[in-house]
Design an enzyme around this catalytic site. Structure first.
Site, PDB file in Angstrom:
ATOM      1  N   HIS A 145     123.555 -48.553 -65.675  1.00 51.09           N
ATOM      2  CA  HIS A 145     123.416 -47.774 -64.444  1.00 51.09           C
ATOM      3  C   HIS A 145     122.466 -48.495 -63.514  1.00 51.09           C
ATOM      4  CE1 HIS A 145     124.859 -43.418 -64.299  1.00 51.09           C
ATOM      5  NE2 HIS A 145     125.676 -44.095 -65.062  1.00 51.09           N
TER       6      HIS A 145
ATOM      7  N   HIS B 134     118.844 -37.589 -60.198  1.00 57.82           N
ATOM      8  CA  HIS B 134     119.450 -36.262 -60.311  1.00 57.82           C
ATOM      9  C   HIS B 134     118.498 -35.301 -61.024  1.00 57.82           C
ATOM     10  CE1 HIS B 134     123.087 -38.870 -60.032  1.00 57.82           C
ATOM     11  NE2 HIS B 134     123.565 -37.877 -59.323  1.00 57.82           N
TER      12      HIS B 134
ATOM     13  N   MET C  44     126.740 -32.124 -58.220  1.00 56.79           N
ATOM     14  CA  MET C  44     125.438 -31.958 -58.873  1.00 56.79           C
ATOM     15  C   MET C  44     124.324 -32.698 -58.147  1.00 56.79           C
ATOM     16  SD  MET C  44     126.827 -32.680 -62.725  1.00 56.79           S
ATOM     17  CE  MET C  44     128.443 -32.098 -63.252  1.00 56.79           C
TER      18      MET C  44
HETATM   19  N1  HPA Z   1     132.036 -30.624 -60.701  1.00 57.49           N
HETATM   20  C1  HPA Z   1     130.766 -30.996 -60.476  1.00 57.49           C
HETATM   21  N2  HPA Z   1     130.418 -32.227 -60.150  1.00 57.49           N
HETATM   22  C2  HPA Z   1     131.401 -33.140 -60.043  1.00 57.49           C
HETATM   23  C3  HPA Z   1     132.745 -32.826 -60.258  1.00 57.49           C
HETATM   24  C4  HPA Z   1     133.086 -31.490 -60.616  1.00 57.49           C
HETATM   25  O1  HPA Z   1     134.253 -31.124 -60.825  1.00 57.49           O
HETATM   26  N3  HPA Z   1     133.455 -33.971 -60.064  1.00 57.49           N
HETATM   27  C5  HPA Z   1     132.567 -34.937 -59.730  1.00 57.49           C
HETATM   28  N4  HPA Z   1     131.316 -34.443 -59.718  1.00 57.49           N
END
Ligand code: HPA
Length: 300
Positions: free
Chosen positions: A79, A101, A229
């Protein structure tokens, strides 16, 4: 020589109230200014799949998160976690590749520091991008969506605790977080690139699970078009500190329950990799066509 990093060992979960931010930002600013005098016009946060935009940077200076005081080194191996400064289409910008995050255990005050730092470096606006699930049934994988407003459903805020009045007000206005002026410019850039761009409301949740089908139905009822998120705390902090904000979600999958298939991180990465270059083109043109974009951005 003292080996202890400023602010002690990095404890990502330690609460950082607004009143702690000025001293931390000073140290972060010093770390950047030790490497480059570039004054960015815009800050850009790259979501999953948007890495290619970083490759477009001219003469980039790359600073790994681990070299930034108080920031945790990138978590997962492979990452990327770094701050980049350089020119995009000739325009000085700062980019965050690999954001922080909350679901990694990062305090909200830490999550928003890159955006606060953009402002300290001289940026006037920020572009937030992310990968998201489609809550609007019309927004399938590959849809690009300009964020017109958000729902902060994380239950968290970066502005909890004693305020730093020198950075922003105690009660920040959230009426026009997603600047109409910049949204229009994103649409104009997309049209010029021949890229379809929708518009809608982003719901930010804590994660790290994907949603249940019932949660996706709830989000639709609440008016959301996409779910992810990240992003909402960064937008709040950016408005608090007086940055103009815009953003684009890259819909990587239909929200949970729509297809009857389970959601996987691989599918998210795959769709991001496919649609990312399209979004990169839009952002590149958006930046290139900012008013006064060609003006010098080096202070020394
Ligand atoms: N939900 C939450 N976060 C995400 C999603 C999802 O379906 N796809 C990519 N990030």
């Amino acid at each position: 020589m003292n080996d202890m990093p400023p602010f002690g060992r990095v404890d990502r979960s330690r609460p950082i109230p607004p009143s702690d931010q000025p001293a931390r930002l000073e140290a972060l600013l010093e770390a950047v200014r030790g490497r480059t005098a570039l004054v960015p016009r815009a800050g850009i946060v790259l979501g999953s799949g948007l890495g290619s935009l970083a490759d477009d940077l001219e003469n980039p200076v790359a600073i790994p998160f681990g070299d930034m005081p108080g920031w945790p080194a990138a978590t997962a191996p492979g990452h990327v976690g770094r701050l980049l400064l350089g020119r995009l289409a000739g325009v000085p910008v700062a980019m965050l590749q690999g954001r922080l995050h909350m679901y990694e255990g990062n305090d909200p005050g830490l999550v928003v520091q890159p955006v606060l730092l953009f402002r300290q470096l001289g940026a006037r606006l920020v572009v937030l991008t992310n990968a998201a699930g489609g809550v609007n049934p019309a927004f399938g994988p590959g849809t690009l969506m300009v964020i017109s407003d958000h729902l902060n459903l994380t239950g968290r805020t970066p502005l909890l605790g004693p305020n730093a009045d020198e950075l922003g007000p105690r009660f920040a206005d959230m009426t026009d977080v997603w600047a109409p002026r910049l949204r229009e410019r994103l649409h104009a850039a997309a049209a010029a690139e021949g890229v379809a761009l929708e518009e809608g409301i982003y719901a930010g949740l804590l994660g790290p699970t994907y949603e249940t089908p019932a949660e996706v139905r709830m989000l639709r009822t609440l008016g959301a078009d996409a779910v992810g998120m990240s992003t909402v705390l960064e937008a709040i902090a950016a408005r608090w500190i007086g940055l103009e904000v815009c953003g684009v979600s890259l819909v990587t999958n239909a929200g949970a329950g729509y297809t009857g298939q389970p959601l996987t991180h691989e599918e998210v990465l795959e769709a991001g990799a496919q649609a990312g270059p399209r979004l990169a083109r839009v952002i590149r043109r958006f930046v290139a066509e900012l008013p006064g974009a060609g003006e010098a951005g080096i202070s020394a």
